[in-house]
Design a protein around this motif. Structure first.
Motif, PDB file in Angstrom:
ATOM      1  N   GLY A   1       0.684  -1.216  -0.207  1.00 24.65           N
ATOM      2  CA  GLY A   1      -0.110  -0.304  -0.158  1.00 24.65           C
ATOM      3  C   GLY A   1       0.886   1.209  -0.516  1.00 24.65           C
ATOM      4  O   GLY A   1       0.625   2.223  -0.049  1.00 24.65           O
ATOM      5  N   VAL A   2       2.292   0.935   0.014  1.00 22.46           N
ATOM      6  CA  VAL A   2       3.132   3.180   0.191  1.00 22.46           C
ATOM      7  C   VAL A   2       2.995   3.163  -1.909  1.00 22.46           C
ATOM      8  O   VAL A   2       3.301   4.300  -1.862  1.00 22.46           O
ATOM      9  CB  VAL A   2       4.489   1.991   0.324  1.00 22.46           C
ATOM     10  N   LEU A   3       2.642   2.645  -2.640  1.00 23.67           N
ATOM     11  CA  LEU A   3       2.749   3.175  -4.060  1.00 23.67           C
ATOM     12  C   LEU A   3       1.383   2.649  -4.470  1.00 23.67           C
ATOM     13  O   LEU A   3       0.405   1.208  -4.910  1.00 23.67           O
ATOM     14  CB  LEU A   3       4.157   2.362  -5.037  1.00 23.67           C
ATOM     15  N   THR A   4       1.119   3.048  -5.754  1.00 24.00           N
ATOM     16  CA  THR A   4       0.142   3.173  -6.445  1.00 24.00           C
ATOM     17  C   THR A   4       0.575   3.416  -8.010  1.00 24.00           C
ATOM     18  O   THR A   4       1.040   4.465  -8.288  1.00 24.00           O
ATOM     19  CB  THR A   4      -0.603   3.742  -6.067  1.00 24.00           C
ATOM     20  N   SER A   5       0.247   2.628  -9.174  1.00 29.94           N
ATOM     21  CA  SER A   5       0.691   2.489 -10.098  1.00 29.94           C
ATOM     22  C   SER A   5      -0.557   2.585 -11.162  1.00 29.94           C
ATOM     23  O   SER A   5      -1.814   2.495 -10.622  1.00 29.94           O
ATOM     24  CB  SER A   5       1.181   1.400 -10.769  1.00 29.94           C
ATOM     25  N   ALA A   6      -0.458   3.139 -12.481  1.00 28.39           N
ATOM     26  CA  ALA A   6      -1.654   3.972 -13.038  1.00 28.39           C
ATOM     27  C   ALA A   6      -0.781   4.125 -15.032  1.00 28.39           C
ATOM     28  O   ALA A   6      -0.330   4.348 -14.848  1.00 28.39           O
ATOM     29  CB  ALA A   6      -1.908   5.343 -12.751  1.00 28.39           C
ATOM     30  N   VAL A   7      -1.546   3.063 -15.195  1.00 30.53           N
ATOM     31  CA  VAL A   7      -1.320   2.989 -16.723  1.00 30.53           C
ATOM     32  C   VAL A   7      -1.562   4.663 -17.564  1.00 30.53           C
ATOM     33  O   VAL A   7      -2.764   5.126 -17.331  1.00 30.53           O
ATOM     34  CB  VAL A   7      -2.475   1.932 -17.264  1.00 30.53           C
ATOM     35  N   GLY A   8      -0.326   5.023 -18.479  1.00 30.33           N
ATOM     36  CA  GLY A   8      -1.053   6.340 -18.944  1.00 30.33           C
ATOM     37  C   GLY A   8      -0.123   6.469 -19.250  1.00 30.33           C
ATOM     38  O   GLY A   8       1.802   6.289 -18.381  1.00 30.33           O
ATOM     39  N   VAL A   9       0.122   8.246 -19.956  1.00 36.59           N
ATOM     40  CA  VAL A   9       1.231   9.108 -19.935  1.00 36.59           C
ATOM     41  C   VAL A   9       0.997  10.748 -19.133  1.00 36.59           C
ATOM     42  O   VAL A   9      -0.195  10.811 -18.645  1.00 36.59           O
ATOM     43  CB  VAL A   9       1.607   9.972 -20.775  1.00 36.59           C
ATOM     44  N   GLY A  10       1.649  11.069 -18.390  1.00 38.36           N
ATOM     45  CA  GLY A  10       1.721  12.600 -17.762  1.00 38.36           C
ATOM     46  C   GLY A  10       0.673  12.780 -16.914  1.00 38.36           C
ATOM     47  O   GLY A  10       1.399  11.370 -15.690  1.00 38.36           O
ATOM     48  N   ARG A  11       0.130  13.737 -16.176  1.00 35.50           N
ATOM     49  CA  ARG A  11       0.040  13.619 -14.567  1.00 35.50           C
ATOM     50  C   ARG A  11      -0.447  12.545 -14.211  1.00 35.50           C
ATOM     51  O   ARG A  11      -1.027  12.111 -12.524  1.00 35.50           O
ATOM     52  CB  ARG A  11      -1.044  15.195 -14.831  1.00 35.50           C
TER      53      ARG A  11
ATOM     54  N   SER B   1      -3.247   5.537   5.018  1.00 38.70           N
ATOM     55  CA  SER B   1      -3.883   4.615   6.692  1.00 38.70           C
ATOM     56  C   SER B   1      -4.118   3.974   6.297  1.00 38.70           C
ATOM     57  O   SER B   1      -4.689   2.864   7.501  1.00 38.70           O
ATOM     58  CB  SER B   1      -4.577   6.256   7.088  1.00 38.70           C
ATOM     59  N   GLN B   2      -4.615   3.476   4.594  1.00 40.06           N
ATOM     60  CA  GLN B   2      -5.764   2.325   4.744  1.00 40.06           C
ATOM     61  C   GLN B   2      -4.569   1.353   5.092  1.00 40.06           C
ATOM     62  O   GLN B   2      -5.142   0.101   4.934  1.00 40.06           O
ATOM     63  CB  GLN B   2      -6.785   2.729   3.752  1.00 40.06           C
ATOM     64  N   ALA B   3      -3.322   1.226   3.844  1.00 30.06           N
ATOM     65  CA  ALA B   3      -2.819   0.119   4.008  1.00 30.06           C
ATOM     66  C   ALA B   3      -1.981   0.282   5.188  1.00 30.06           C
ATOM     67  O   ALA B   3      -1.855  -1.285   5.632  1.00 30.06           O
ATOM     68  CB  ALA B   3      -1.392   1.103   2.839  1.00 30.06           C
ATOM     69  N   LEU B   4      -1.449   1.175   6.242  1.00 32.72           N
ATOM     70  CA  LEU B   4      -0.858   0.728   7.646  1.00 32.72           C
ATOM     71  C   LEU B   4      -1.739  -0.456   8.301  1.00 32.72           C
ATOM     72  O   LEU B   4      -2.205  -1.104   9.057  1.00 32.72           O
ATOM     73  CB  LEU B   4      -1.267   1.719   8.392  1.00 32.72           C
ATOM     74  N   THR B   5      -3.645  -0.176   8.483  1.00 31.48           N
ATOM     75  CA  THR B   5      -5.051  -0.633   8.943  1.00 31.48           C
ATOM     76  C   THR B   5      -4.309  -2.113   8.523  1.00 31.48           C
ATOM     77  O   THR B   5      -4.811  -3.036   8.809  1.00 31.48           O
ATOM     78  CB  THR B   5      -5.840  -0.005   8.212  1.00 31.48           C
ATOM     79  N   ARG B   6      -4.268  -2.412   6.660  1.00 32.23           N
ATOM     80  CA  ARG B   6      -4.694  -3.541   6.335  1.00 32.23           C
ATOM     81  C   ARG B   6      -3.414  -4.203   6.299  1.00 32.23           C
ATOM     82  O   ARG B   6      -3.662  -5.646   7.116  1.00 32.23           O
ATOM     83  CB  ARG B   6      -4.795  -3.351   4.711  1.00 32.23           C
ATOM     84  N   PHE B   7      -1.974  -3.138   6.742  1.00 25.43           N
ATOM     85  CA  PHE B   7      -0.913  -4.164   7.086  1.00 25.43           C
ATOM     86  C   PHE B   7      -0.745  -5.076   8.419  1.00 25.43           C
ATOM     87  O   PHE B   7      -0.359  -6.055   8.856  1.00 25.43           O
ATOM     88  CB  PHE B   7       0.694  -3.496   6.803  1.00 25.43           C
ATOM     89  N   LEU B   8      -1.373  -3.777   9.610  1.00 18.56           N
ATOM     90  CA  LEU B   8      -1.728  -4.415  10.747  1.00 18.56           C
ATOM     91  C   LEU B   8      -2.265  -5.788  11.037  1.00 18.56           C
ATOM     92  O   LEU B   8      -2.415  -6.812  11.383  1.00 18.56           O
ATOM     93  CB  LEU B   8      -1.604  -3.645  12.294  1.00 18.56           C
TER      94      LEU B   8
ATOM     95  N   ASP C   1      -6.315   3.745  13.766  1.00 21.06           N
ATOM     96  CA  ASP C   1      -6.116   2.868  12.960  1.00 21.06           C
ATOM     97  C   ASP C   1      -5.513   1.198  13.489  1.00 21.06           C
ATOM     98  O   ASP C   1      -5.670   0.328  12.879  1.00 21.06           O
ATOM     99  CB  ASP C   1      -4.235   3.825  11.901  1.00 21.06           C
ATOM    100  N   MET C   2      -4.728   1.694  14.223  1.00 20.52           N
ATOM    101  CA  MET C   2      -4.159   0.510  15.024  1.00 20.52           C
ATOM    102  C   MET C   2      -5.292  -0.473  15.966  1.00 20.52           C
ATOM    103  O   MET C   2      -5.453  -0.881  15.830  1.00 20.52           O
ATOM    104  CB  MET C   2      -3.349   0.940  16.546  1.00 20.52           C
ATOM    105  N   THR C   3      -6.614   0.357  16.554  1.00 17.37           N
ATOM    106  CA  THR C   3      -8.167  -0.070  16.774  1.00 17.37           C
ATOM    107  C   THR C   3      -8.237  -1.104  16.082  1.00 17.37           C
ATOM    108  O   THR C   3      -8.857  -1.809  15.925  1.00 17.37           O
ATOM    109  CB  THR C   3      -8.606   1.326  17.311  1.00 17.37           C
ATOM    110  N   THR C   4      -8.664  -0.350  14.878  1.00 19.65           N
ATOM    111  CA  THR C   4      -9.153  -0.843  13.277  1.00 19.65           C
ATOM    112  C   THR C   4      -8.139  -2.190  13.088  1.00 19.65           C
ATOM    113  O   THR C   4      -9.187  -3.555  13.109  1.00 19.65           O
ATOM    114  CB  THR C   4      -9.365   0.694  12.121  1.00 19.65           C
ATOM    115  N   ALA C   5      -6.903  -1.996  13.633  1.00 20.44           N
ATOM    116  CA  ALA C   5      -6.236  -3.600  12.961  1.00 20.44           C
ATOM    117  C   ALA C   5      -6.722  -4.586  13.814  1.00 20.44           C
ATOM    118  O   ALA C   5      -6.790  -5.742  13.143  1.00 20.44           O
ATOM    119  CB  ALA C   5      -4.356  -3.078  12.777  1.00 20.44           C
ATOM    120  N   ILE C   6      -6.609  -3.923  15.841  1.00 18.66           N
ATOM    121  CA  ILE C   6      -7.146  -5.372  16.236  1.00 18.66           C
ATOM    122  C   ILE C   6      -7.975  -5.325  15.983  1.00 18.66           C
ATOM    123  O   ILE C   6      -8.742  -7.105  16.511  1.00 18.66           O
ATOM    124  CB  ILE C   6      -6.430  -4.963  17.843  1.00 18.66           C
TER     125      ILE C   6
END
Length: 246
Positions: free
Chosen positions: A68-78, A89-96, A176-181
């Motif tokens: 959940g640290v990186l997000t990739s998208a196909v395309g060029v430019g912005r 935050s969502q990545a941390l919750t999922r990881f924990l 986030d930690m409460t959610t994870a547990i």
């Protein structure tokens, strides 16, 4: 190029190259050179800067995407390329959540962690909860008290109630930690609900705990709220443990 200057990307050794690429990207994040929304150099450019193959860069990016640290998208430019995730935050919750579930921690350890986190979060909620958050908590509590409520739905509402309490405290990391547990305990708790030989009594005990907690939070009494949430968690554990052993 967004983020760090080209000079920050120094070549790495070939051994376990993708792990070393991960290390370099993490170093840039930890140093503040890369922030949420920043775009990484193109795969070919990054491979050249670090002195590794494009396959190593690709594998490193896949690893960090899975976390959940990186997000990739196909395309060029912005709209294209690989960027630092805007949902850390969502990545941390999922990881924990996954690690708590997979590590098979002893249940008493999980309970103690919940007690410590939720005592702190309800103290904060007693000071910072706004009217909308209090109304949400009351609505969740009343929904759980509905007659003939299926146990699955009760479990989901209970989860939402405890997460809403943590979020009302205003500390994102604690929430986030409460959610994870709590999320890692979803299935075991539901299983205990189904094994309970006296579900109405168990549901009523949980409802009393919720009402004691919310009354203290609404009154702005952090000490009473902390004591109430600890009593609630420990009583629930005792009741669920009894259900499990039946």
């Amino acid at each position: 190029m967004a983020g760090a200057a080209k000079g920050a990307w120094q070549p790495v050794a070939q051994a376990k190259a993708y792990e070393l690429v991960v290390d370099r990207i993490e170093e840039q994040i930890l140093s503040g050179a890369l922030r949420v929304g920043d775009r990484l150099p193109a795969e070919r450019d990054l491979a050249s800067m670090l002195g590794v193959s494009r396959a190593a860069v690709r594998e490193a990016i896949r690893s960090l995407e899975a976390q959940g640290v990186l997000t990739s998208a196909v395309g060029v430019g912005r709209d294209g390329g690989t960027t630092i995730s805007s949902l850390p935050s969502q990545a941390l919750t999922r990881f924990l959540r996954l690690h708590v579930a997979l590590a098979n921690f002893p249940m008493p350890d999980v309970i103690e962690a919940r007690v410590m986190l939720e005592r702190g979060s309800v103290r904060l909620a007693s000071r910072h909860a706004n009217p909308e958050q209090l109304a949400q908590l009351r609505a969740l509590m009343e929904a759980m008290a509905a007659p003939e409520l299926p146990r699955e739905q009760f479990n989901e509402l209970d989860f939402e109630f405890h997460i809403a309490l943590a979020q009302a405290g205003g500390n994102t990391l604690v929430a986030d930690m409460t959610t994870a547990i709590r999320a890692s305990m979803r299935a075991p708790i539901l299983g205990a609900f189904h094994r309970s030989g006296d579900w109405p009594t168990l549901a009523a005990a949980l409802d009393r705990g919720h009402r004691d907690i919310l009354a203290a939070v609404e009154a702005g009494d952090g000490d009473t709220a902390a004591a109430a949430v600890e009593a609630h968690i420990r009583e629930a554990y005792d009741l669920l443990l009894y259900s499990r052993d039946e």
